[in-house]
Design an enzyme around this catalytic site. Structure first.
Site, PDB file in Angstrom:
ATOM      1  N   GLU A   1      10.635   7.821 -16.900  1.00 34.77           N
ATOM      2  CA  GLU A   1       9.352   8.501 -17.099  1.00 34.77           C
ATOM      3  C   GLU A   1       8.816   8.269 -18.507  1.00 34.77           C
ATOM      4  OE1 GLU A   1       9.955  12.589 -16.125  1.00 34.77           O
ATOM      5  OE2 GLU A   1      10.092  12.223 -13.963  1.00 34.77           O
TER       6      GLU A   1
ATOM      7  N   SER B   1      17.331  21.042 -15.053  1.00 30.33           N
ATOM      8  CA  SER B   1      16.366  22.133 -15.223  1.00 30.33           C
ATOM      9  C   SER B   1      17.131  23.438 -15.377  1.00 30.33           C
ATOM     10  CB  SER B   1      15.443  22.218 -14.010  1.00 30.33           C
ATOM     11  OG  SER B   1      14.692  23.420 -14.037  1.00 30.33           O
TER      12      SER B   1
ATOM     13  N   HIS C   1       0.827  -1.217   0.000  1.00 26.65           N
ATOM     14  CA  HIS C   1       0.000   0.000   0.000  1.00 26.65           C
ATOM     15  C   HIS C   1       0.861   1.266   0.000  1.00 26.65           C
ATOM     16  CE1 HIS C   1      -3.403  -2.639   1.009  1.00 26.65           C
ATOM     17  NE2 HIS C   1      -2.598  -3.177   1.918  1.00 26.65           N
TER      18      HIS C   1
ATOM     19  N   LYS D   1      17.626  20.010  -9.474  1.00 23.25           N
ATOM     20  CA  LYS D   1      16.835  18.885  -9.984  1.00 23.25           C
ATOM     21  C   LYS D   1      17.648  17.990 -10.920  1.00 23.25           C
ATOM     22  CE  LYS D   1      12.396  19.609 -11.030  1.00 23.25           C
ATOM     23  NZ  LYS D   1      12.599  19.067 -12.348  1.00 23.25           N
TER      24      LYS D   1
END
Length: 369
Positions: free
Chosen positions: A304, A291, A164, A297
């Site tokens: 992705e 970035s 979970h 970042k």
């Protein structure tokens, strides 16, 4: 014979029509600019067919020799990039056949004895897909090896196991990675199993109802390596089904979709583990981007994008199923639409497996985290 004459000859039905096909319809119905990737399978199938025709006394030994010589030249031209693909000739089959007739004359015309483009394309796609499945099997093994290597290096690294998405029990990082090795093992098994159903010969079904020529389909099947586990020729038993069946393409895309789902699950975990909130791993810089305004970042672009490409492959599965659901027997022009989703599924899957094997090998684990 001129090119224009050859183009007209290739459309045997044209005498029944009072006007030529419009340029818009030519572009709309042509497949040559995407099905030309089947050229090697088309030549392979044609040579096996020609060998059988000669063995059956349907063409002469001289014809066979001419066809073999002409096909060798066509292969060389395609590999050199000098072969001229023509929209007017509609597809890969007519382009190769027209060039063969240019090179060797009437022997090239006799190659089509006892077959139709309907059973020819079904054979080509099966031959092509068989080879792609074999390559995918190798790529799957490479990805599994990369994961096993990282797992072996991290058998003592403790990772919180989740249910979970809540912290549940501690597990070894290596044990966690081996779960994906198991998933990919099942994917490999599915590919091996469906390959048996891909590797069946529809050639000899002709347009839909076979032919009166005394073909030896078993000889062609043996020549092309389309045999079952016992080494016996594997031929499609019903001609109507042989030319119109695309179950094998749907089954492959289903297996590819499930494989991509496993890739997507792994991607999700890599993305989570790499985030500042977890900080469990790092990926090599070449698989990430930064970035321009947030220098802190490091974005996991490859996982992705793989997660996104999973939807693309699953979409192709839905498209192929929908393509077939309303078709009566036997062949219909709808089936031209099977190739682009199938080709893109293969390309996406192979590219993803290649990059993931390389990326997985470069995972840096942070034991303290």
């Amino acid at each position: 014979m001129s090119t224009n004459q050859l183009d007209k000859k290739s459309q045997a039905w044209s005498a029944l029509f009072s006007e030529p096909m419009s340029e818009l319809v030519k572009r709309y119905t042509a497949s040559v600019f995407f099905d030309k990737r089947l050229w090697a399978a088309d030549i392979q199938g044609s040579l096996a067919h020609a060998d059988m025709l000669q063995a059956q006394g349907l063409i002469s030994a001289d014809d066979l020799a001419s066809i073999q010589k002409g096909m060798a030249q066509i292969r060389a031209e395609i590999e050199a990039g000098s072969f001229e693909w023509k929209l007017d000739l509609e597809d890969v089959h007519l382009n190769i056949e027209a060039r063969l007739t240019q090179l060797v004359g009437d022997a090239g015309k006799r190659l089509h004895t006892g077959r139709s483009r309907n059973d020819q394309v079904a054979t080509d796609v099966r031959l092509w897909l068989r080879g792609e499945i074999d390559e995918i099997g190798v790529l799957l093994t490479e990805l599994q090896k990369a994961l096993v290597d990282v797992a072996e290096q991290n058998t003592d690294v403790i990772l919180p196991g989740f249910t979970h998405l809540q912290v549940a029990q501690p597990v070894a990082f290596g044990h966690h990675l081996l779960a994906y090795v198991e998933m990919f093992a099942r994917d490999a098994e599915r590919m091996i199993d469906l390959r048996k159903r891909v590797n069946r010969l529809p050639l000899g079904s002709a347009a839909l109802a076979g032919t009166s020529y005394p073909l030896d389909r078993e000889r062609v099947a043996r020549t092309l390596g389309m045999v079952d586990e016992a080494g016996q020729p594997a031929v499609c038993q019903n001609s109507l089904d042989g030319v119109s069946d695309r179950d094998f393409a749907i089954e492959f895309t289903a297996a590819a979709s499930l494989l991509m789902v496993h890739i997507s699950r792994l991607s999700e975990e890599l993305i989570l583990w790499m985030s500042q909130s977890f900080g469990f791993i790092d990926l090599a810089d070449r698989f990430c981007t930064g970035s321009s305004i947030m220098p802190q970042k490091k974005n996991p672009d490859v996982p992705e994008l793989a997660r996104g490409k999973t939807g693309r492959v699953v979409g192709h599965l839905m498209g192929l199923i929908t393509l077939m659901k309303g078709q009566p027997l036997a062949y219909n022009k709808d089936n031209q639409e099977d190739k682009e989703p199938l080709f893109d599924t293969v390309d996406t899957l192979k590219d993803t497996l290649r990059i993931f094997a390389e990326m997985a090998a470069g995972i840096t684990v942070k034991p303290e985290a």
